[in-house]
Design an enzyme around this catalytic site. Sequence first.
Site, PDB file in Angstrom:
ATOM      1  N   ASP A 228      48.190  35.964  44.025  1.00  0.00           N
ATOM      2  CA  ASP A 228      47.269  34.837  44.248  1.00  0.00           C
ATOM      3  C   ASP A 228      47.775  33.880  45.310  1.00  0.00           C
ATOM      4  O   ASP A 228      46.986  33.198  45.969  1.00  0.00           O
ATOM      5  CB  ASP A 228      47.007  34.092  42.930  1.00  0.00           C
ATOM      6  CG  ASP A 228      46.073  34.916  42.068  1.00  0.00           C
ATOM      7  OD1 ASP A 228      46.551  35.808  41.353  1.00  0.00           O
ATOM      8  OD2 ASP A 228      44.851  34.703  42.163  1.00  0.00           O
ATOM      9  N   ASN A 238      51.017  35.404  40.486  1.00  0.00           N
ATOM     10  CA  ASN A 238      49.958  36.354  40.128  1.00  0.00           C
ATOM     11  C   ASN A 238      49.642  36.132  38.652  1.00  0.00           C
ATOM     12  O   ASN A 238      50.244  35.276  37.982  1.00  0.00           O
ATOM     13  CB  ASN A 238      50.406  37.791  40.406  1.00  0.00           C
ATOM     14  CG  ASN A 238      49.252  38.784  40.291  1.00  0.00           C
ATOM     15  OD1 ASN A 238      48.182  38.569  40.883  1.00  0.00           O
ATOM     16  ND2 ASN A 238      49.422  39.849  39.541  1.00  0.00           N
ATOM     17  N   LYS A 239      48.695  36.879  38.147  1.00  0.00           N
ATOM     18  CA  LYS A 239      48.224  36.712  36.766  1.00  0.00           C
ATOM     19  C   LYS A 239      49.381  36.611  35.771  1.00  0.00           C
ATOM     20  O   LYS A 239      50.361  37.343  35.871  1.00  0.00           O
ATOM     21  CB  LYS A 239      47.304  37.890  36.423  1.00  0.00           C
ATOM     22  CG  LYS A 239      46.704  37.890  35.036  1.00  0.00           C
ATOM     23  CD  LYS A 239      46.001  36.605  34.679  1.00  0.00           C
ATOM     24  CE  LYS A 239      44.893  36.233  35.640  1.00  0.00           C
ATOM     25  NZ  LYS A 239      44.410  34.835  35.444  1.00  0.00           N
TER      26      LYS A 239
HETATM   27  O1  MRU Z   1      42.258  34.471  37.093  1.00  0.00           O
HETATM   28  P1  MRU Z   1      41.850  35.578  38.033  1.00  0.00           P
HETATM   29  O2  MRU Z   1      41.132  36.685  37.356  1.00  0.00           O
HETATM   30  O3  MRU Z   1      41.142  35.044  39.249  1.00  0.00           O
HETATM   31  O4  MRU Z   1      43.241  36.146  38.519  1.00  0.00           O
HETATM   32  C1  MRU Z   1      43.269  37.236  39.393  1.00  0.00           C
HETATM   33  C2  MRU Z   1      44.618  37.759  39.624  1.00  0.00           C
HETATM   34  O5  MRU Z   1      45.603  37.234  39.147  1.00  0.00           O
HETATM   35  C3  MRU Z   1      44.736  38.901  40.553  1.00  0.00           C
HETATM   36  O6  MRU Z   1      45.807  39.717  40.186  1.00  0.00           O
HETATM   37  C4  MRU Z   1      44.982  38.304  41.933  1.00  0.00           C
HETATM   38  O7  MRU Z   1      43.888  37.548  42.362  1.00  0.00           O
HETATM   39  C5  MRU Z   1      45.402  39.255  42.934  1.00  0.00           C
HETATM   40  S1  MRU Z   1      44.234  40.506  43.334  1.00  0.00           S
HETATM   41  C6  MRU Z   1      43.289  39.918  44.437  1.00  0.00           C
END
Ligand code: MRU
Length: 334
Positions: A228, A238-239
């Site tokens: 992210d 990232n997530k």
């Molecule tokens: O909360 P989200 O669903 O927007 O989070 C998304 C993620 O964490 C993805 O792994 C991240 O955006 C990278 S992929 C484009």
Amino acid sequence: MKVRCDGRDMDTRALWMDGDVVKFIDQKILPHRFEILGASTVEEVAIFIEDMTVRGAPSIGAAGAYGMAVAQITGMDIQEAALRLKRTRPTAFDLFYGVDSMLAAASQGRDLVAAAEEYVTGIAEKCRKIGEHGNALIKDGFRILTHCNAGALATIDYGTALSPIRAAHRAGKKIHVFADETRPRLQGAALTSWELVQEGIPHDIIPDNAAGHFMQRGEIDMVIVGADRIAANGDFANKIGTYEKAVCAKENEIPFYTAAPVSTFDFSLESGMDIPIEERGQDEVRYVNGKLICPEKATARNPAFDMTPARYVTGIITEAGIFRPGELEREKLQ
Ligand code: MRU
């Protein structure tokens, strides 16, 4: 991306502009229903980002860019629109990159519908190239772990983490994907699995807390996740849950890659500790499918992202090639 809907195959992006309206695949209701929603005001675009109708860093960036085009169409003040769109979600750098790209285009007197279209097509093409570069890392027979959804839904088209996986599958390599279910919003179970089913890519969904077990048993050959926001030193957000997968991968000597286009790199931040981490409402944790799963009085914490230090990262897969975290510079990614 390939989608089978009402018995027919179609090729679609996660979002696009149709006349004066921004169209989104509604990611809140997949995998059970495939529906398209439309936004014709900046406020509607902002709400679709906030409620996660559209999510995933490059797709949020595209929504920001299209939102700015809608501002121009509807006669809204461009600076005000930028502020509203940037207030929606704090972590994904793409949102700021996308909106700022449109502010720059507006200052040159450009038509923002054309500029946004150019921006979105450019990022989708970069994601396709990430697939070409990442495919070179994948050997026939590889079993690959991924986390959250870093597929076409999250990135306009192709994916970041899923782009190399798609490319390897299309090249005829036999691969198997382990998709972390990704509590609390289940992007892995709901969205990654949906995309893999559409493409016929063999996979298993696993509980988030099972990845270490499969790594320890030698059932995972590599990990690829999205990002992210990536700081200048290669630390990245990232997530939530990504950090512990990276630590486990290092412990088990499994290569760990993140994949992202230029729009995810925030070279103004020296280290990942400076990345703002979104904390979402506690009811996403306390409830599953509308059912309370804990005592009524229990409270919960719900960070949406975590930060993985660069020392756990084998390489960063970009549109310009694969880099060690320390090798990255802004100039390589234009
Ligand atoms: O909360 P989200 O669903 O927007 O989070 C998304 C993620 O964490 C993805 O792994 C991240 O955006 C990278 S992929 C484009």
